[in-house]
Write a protein that holds these residues in place. Structure first.
Motif, PDB file in Angstrom:
ATOM      1  N   THR A   1      -3.590  -7.908  -2.107  1.00 25.88           N
ATOM      2  CA  THR A   1      -2.763  -6.904  -1.435  1.00 25.88           C
ATOM      3  C   THR A   1      -2.513  -5.710  -2.351  1.00 25.88           C
ATOM      4  O   THR A   1      -2.625  -4.547  -1.929  1.00 25.88           O
ATOM      5  CB  THR A   1      -1.436  -7.523  -0.977  1.00 25.88           C
ATOM      6  N   LEU A   2      -2.171  -5.976  -3.613  1.00 23.79           N
ATOM      7  CA  LEU A   2      -1.899  -4.884  -4.541  1.00 23.79           C
ATOM      8  C   LEU A   2      -3.165  -4.082  -4.853  1.00 23.79           C
ATOM      9  O   LEU A   2      -3.100  -2.855  -4.985  1.00 23.79           O
ATOM     10  CB  LEU A   2      -1.252  -5.422  -5.823  1.00 23.79           C
ATOM     11  N   GLU A   3      -4.310  -4.747  -4.944  1.00 25.45           N
ATOM     12  CA  GLU A   3      -5.576  -4.013  -5.162  1.00 25.45           C
ATOM     13  C   GLU A   3      -5.867  -3.100  -3.971  1.00 25.45           C
ATOM     14  O   GLU A   3      -6.295  -1.956  -4.145  1.00 25.45           O
ATOM     15  CB  GLU A   3      -6.734  -4.984  -5.397  1.00 25.45           C
ATOM     16  N   ARG A   4      -5.643  -3.586  -2.778  1.00 22.66           N
ATOM     17  CA  ARG A   4      -5.842  -2.764  -1.566  1.00 22.66           C
ATOM     18  C   ARG A   4      -4.879  -1.579  -1.577  1.00 22.66           C
ATOM     19  O   ARG A   4      -5.256  -0.450  -1.264  1.00 22.66           O
ATOM     20  CB  ARG A   4      -5.631  -3.623  -0.321  1.00 22.66           C
ATOM     21  N   ALA A   5      -3.632  -1.820  -1.935  1.00 22.39           N
ATOM     22  CA  ALA A   5      -2.652  -0.732  -2.010  1.00 22.39           C
ATOM     23  C   ALA A   5      -3.101   0.316  -3.022  1.00 22.39           C
ATOM     24  O   ALA A   5      -3.004   1.523  -2.755  1.00 22.39           O
ATOM     25  CB  ALA A   5      -1.283  -1.290  -2.396  1.00 22.39           C
ATOM     26  N   LEU A   6      -3.609  -0.135  -4.157  1.00 24.09           N
ATOM     27  CA  LEU A   6      -4.072   0.799  -5.185  1.00 24.09           C
ATOM     28  C   LEU A   6      -5.256   1.630  -4.693  1.00 24.09           C
ATOM     29  O   LEU A   6      -5.311   2.841  -4.931  1.00 24.09           O
ATOM     30  CB  LEU A   6      -4.434   0.046  -6.470  1.00 24.09           C
ATOM     31  N   GLN A   7      -6.172   1.006  -3.978  1.00 25.07           N
ATOM     32  CA  GLN A   7      -7.309   1.755  -3.400  1.00 25.07           C
ATOM     33  C   GLN A   7      -6.798   2.849  -2.459  1.00 25.07           C
ATOM     34  O   GLN A   7      -7.278   3.982  -2.501  1.00 25.07           O
ATOM     35  CB  GLN A   7      -8.240   0.823  -2.620  1.00 25.07           C
ATOM     36  N   LEU A   8      -5.850   2.505  -1.623  1.00 25.23           N
ATOM     37  CA  LEU A   8      -5.322   3.466  -0.661  1.00 25.23           C
ATOM     38  C   LEU A   8      -4.522   4.587  -1.330  1.00 25.23           C
ATOM     39  O   LEU A   8      -4.413   5.678  -0.784  1.00 25.23           O
ATOM     40  CB  LEU A   8      -4.446   2.757   0.378  1.00 25.23           C
ATOM     41  N   ALA A   9      -3.984   4.308  -2.502  1.00 24.30           N
ATOM     42  CA  ALA A   9      -3.169   5.300  -3.209  1.00 24.30           C
ATOM     43  C   ALA A   9      -3.982   6.144  -4.182  1.00 24.30           C
ATOM     44  O   ALA A   9      -3.420   7.026  -4.833  1.00 24.30           O
ATOM     45  CB  ALA A   9      -2.038   4.603  -3.963  1.00 24.30           C
ATOM     46  N   SER A  10      -5.280   5.896  -4.258  1.00 20.86           N
ATOM     47  CA  SER A  10      -6.086   6.643  -5.229  1.00 20.86           C
ATOM     48  C   SER A  10      -5.954   8.139  -4.976  1.00 20.86           C
ATOM     49  O   SER A  10      -5.918   8.600  -3.839  1.00 20.86           O
ATOM     50  CB  SER A  10      -7.556   6.217  -5.163  1.00 20.86           C
ATOM     51  N   GLY A  11      -5.812   8.880  -6.050  1.00 20.51           N
ATOM     52  CA  GLY A  11      -5.630  10.323  -5.936  1.00 20.51           C
ATOM     53  C   GLY A  11      -4.185  10.745  -5.762  1.00 20.51           C
ATOM     54  O   GLY A  11      -3.895  11.929  -5.690  1.00 20.51           O
ATOM     55  N   ASN A  12      -3.279   9.788  -5.683  1.00 15.87           N
ATOM     56  CA  ASN A  12      -1.859  10.098  -5.531  1.00 15.87           C
ATOM     57  C   ASN A  12      -1.071   9.361  -6.620  1.00 15.87           C
ATOM     58  O   ASN A  12      -0.618   8.238  -6.408  1.00 15.87           O
ATOM     59  CB  ASN A  12      -1.375   9.687  -4.138  1.00 15.87           C
ATOM     60  N   PRO A  13      -0.915   9.986  -7.780  1.00 11.88           N
ATOM     61  CA  PRO A  13      -0.257   9.303  -8.898  1.00 11.88           C
ATOM     62  C   PRO A  13       1.155   8.813  -8.581  1.00 11.88           C
ATOM     63  O   PRO A  13       1.580   7.776  -9.086  1.00 11.88           O
ATOM     64  CB  PRO A  13      -0.211  10.359 -10.004  1.00 11.88           C
ATOM     65  N   GLY A  14       1.868   9.533  -7.747  1.00 15.88           N
ATOM     66  CA  GLY A  14       3.219   9.113  -7.392  1.00 15.88           C
ATOM     67  C   GLY A  14       3.244   7.785  -6.667  1.00 15.88           C
ATOM     68  O   GLY A  14       4.185   7.004  -6.811  1.00 15.88           O
ATOM     69  N   ARG A  15       2.230   7.517  -5.877  1.00 15.00           N
ATOM     70  CA  ARG A  15       2.145   6.236  -5.164  1.00 15.00           C
ATOM     71  C   ARG A  15       1.440   5.178  -6.000  1.00 15.00           C
ATOM     72  O   ARG A  15       1.768   4.003  -5.925  1.00 15.00           O
ATOM     73  CB  ARG A  15       1.423   6.412  -3.833  1.00 15.00           C
ATOM     74  N   ALA A  16       0.443   5.593  -6.790  1.00 11.71           N
ATOM     75  CA  ALA A  16      -0.335   4.630  -7.571  1.00 11.71           C
ATOM     76  C   ALA A  16       0.469   4.060  -8.742  1.00 11.71           C
ATOM     77  O   ALA A  16       0.296   2.889  -9.095  1.00 11.71           O
ATOM     78  CB  ALA A  16      -1.620   5.279  -8.077  1.00 11.71           C
ATOM     79  N   GLY A  17       1.350   4.854  -9.338  1.00  8.61           N
ATOM     80  CA  GLY A  17       2.099   4.405 -10.506  1.00  8.61           C
ATOM     81  C   GLY A  17       2.861   3.113 -10.295  1.00  8.61           C
ATOM     82  O   GLY A  17       2.682   2.152 -11.066  1.00  8.61           O
ATOM     83  N   PRO A  18       3.718   3.030  -9.269  1.00 15.36           N
ATOM     84  CA  PRO A  18       4.455   1.775  -9.047  1.00 15.36           C
ATOM     85  C   PRO A  18       3.524   0.595  -8.748  1.00 15.36           C
ATOM     86  O   PRO A  18       3.802  -0.527  -9.174  1.00 15.36           O
ATOM     87  CB  PRO A  18       5.341   2.086  -7.834  1.00 15.36           C
ATOM     88  N   ILE A  19       2.428   0.852  -8.068  1.00 20.37           N
ATOM     89  CA  ILE A  19       1.488  -0.226  -7.754  1.00 20.37           C
ATOM     90  C   ILE A  19       0.865  -0.755  -9.040  1.00 20.37           C
ATOM     91  O   ILE A  19       0.736  -1.971  -9.234  1.00 20.37           O
ATOM     92  CB  ILE A  19       0.411   0.266  -6.760  1.00 20.37           C
ATOM     93  N   LEU A  20       0.493   0.154  -9.938  1.00 20.63           N
ATOM     94  CA  LEU A  20      -0.069  -0.268 -11.223  1.00 20.63           C
ATOM     95  C   LEU A  20       0.938  -1.103 -12.019  1.00 20.63           C
ATOM     96  O   LEU A  20       0.555  -2.095 -12.656  1.00 20.63           O
ATOM     97  CB  LEU A  20      -0.523   0.942 -12.029  1.00 20.63           C
ATOM     98  N   LEU A  21       2.191  -0.706 -11.993  1.00 24.66           N
ATOM     99  CA  LEU A  21       3.213  -1.500 -12.676  1.00 24.66           C
ATOM    100  C   LEU A  21       3.331  -2.901 -12.067  1.00 24.66           C
ATOM    101  O   LEU A  21       3.475  -3.890 -12.786  1.00 24.66           O
ATOM    102  CB  LEU A  21       4.560  -0.791 -12.626  1.00 24.66           C
ATOM    103  N   HIS A  22       3.232  -2.969 -10.757  1.00 23.67           N
ATOM    104  CA  HIS A  22       3.314  -4.278 -10.107  1.00 23.67           C
ATOM    105  C   HIS A  22       2.073  -5.122 -10.401  1.00 23.67           C
ATOM    106  O   HIS A  22       2.180  -6.340 -10.563  1.00 23.67           O
ATOM    107  CB  HIS A  22       3.552  -4.121  -8.601  1.00 23.67           C
ATOM    108  N   LEU A  23       0.914  -4.469 -10.490  1.00 23.64           N
ATOM    109  CA  LEU A  23      -0.289  -5.209 -10.892  1.00 23.64           C
ATOM    110  C   LEU A  23      -0.144  -5.728 -12.319  1.00 23.64           C
ATOM    111  O   LEU A  23      -0.578  -6.844 -12.630  1.00 23.64           O
ATOM    112  CB  LEU A  23      -1.531  -4.324 -10.760  1.00 23.64           C
ATOM    113  N   ALA A  24       0.453  -4.944 -13.206  1.00 20.89           N
ATOM    114  CA  ALA A  24       0.696  -5.406 -14.578  1.00 20.89           C
ATOM    115  C   ALA A  24       1.649  -6.606 -14.571  1.00 20.89           C
ATOM    116  O   ALA A  24       1.426  -7.577 -15.312  1.00 20.89           O
ATOM    117  CB  ALA A  24       1.250  -4.275 -15.428  1.00 20.89           C
TER     118      ALA A  24
END
Length: 182
Positions: free
Chosen positions: A145-168
């Motif tokens: 789910t988080l990988e899919r969210a990250l794909q959808l947020a690509s190009g939008n650092p404001g959305r990708a940042g929290p997802i990356l933290l959750h993946l970490a």
């Protein structure tokens, strides 16, 4: 001045509760009138005739409670709103608050799943679902789910940042320190 104008036209007394709901939403915008807004919105939720006014007031009330860290009240208000006017963003708010602020991820899961089913391409909603899955111990589903969210947020650092933290966080939970660091 604007508030004085709105009061002068009698918006609070408009039939059905819609005017009072709108006034309450406006009052929420200023720290000086938050308590007045909450009182007005609570009265709309309790006694308005128009279900749409009740649903909208409950949604606004939930957001006000959340900001005031009244998380149980926020969830209850948002649930009331969902009964009347289902909205994936509100279901997402319920899920996030239950899982993160109230520590009840099992209770949050159906709301997160409903939000994701209604908005399957919203990275923020998928991020919440991934976090809830992680908190319930379903690490494999959370990863997907988080990988899919990250794909959808690509190009939008404001959305990708929290997802990356959750993946970490997820990789830390899996004891994979190198992936968490990456």
């Amino acid at each position: 001045d604007w508030l004085a104008f709105v009061e002068s036209v009698g918006l609070r007394r408009a039939p059905g509760g819609g005017g009072a709901m709108l006034l309450g939403a406006v009052l929420l915008r200023s720290p000086d009138t938050v308590q007045q807004a909450i009182s007005l919105l609570e009265s709309v939720v309790q006694s308005a005739d128009d279900p749409r006014a009740v649903g909208a007031a409950a949604r606004e009330l939930g957001s006000a409670y959340f900001v005031l860290q009244r998380h149980e009240d926020a969830v209850a208000a948002w649930q009331r709103s969902q009964e009347i006017m289902p909205d994936p963003a509100v279901a997402n708010n319920i899920a996030f608050t239950l899982a993160e602020d109230l520590g009840r991820p099992d209770e949050a899961l159906p709301f997160a799943q409903a939000a994701a089913a209604a908005s399957p391409n919203d990275p923020s909603i998928l991020d919440t679902l991934g976090v809830v899955q992680m908190r319930t111990g379903d690490l494999e589903s959370a990863a997907g789910t988080l990988e899919r969210a990250l794909q959808l947020a690509s190009g939008n650092p404001g959305r990708a940042g929290p997802i990356l933290l959750h993946l970490a966080d997820l990789e830390t939970e899996r004891s994979n320190k190198d992936a968490a660091a990456a």
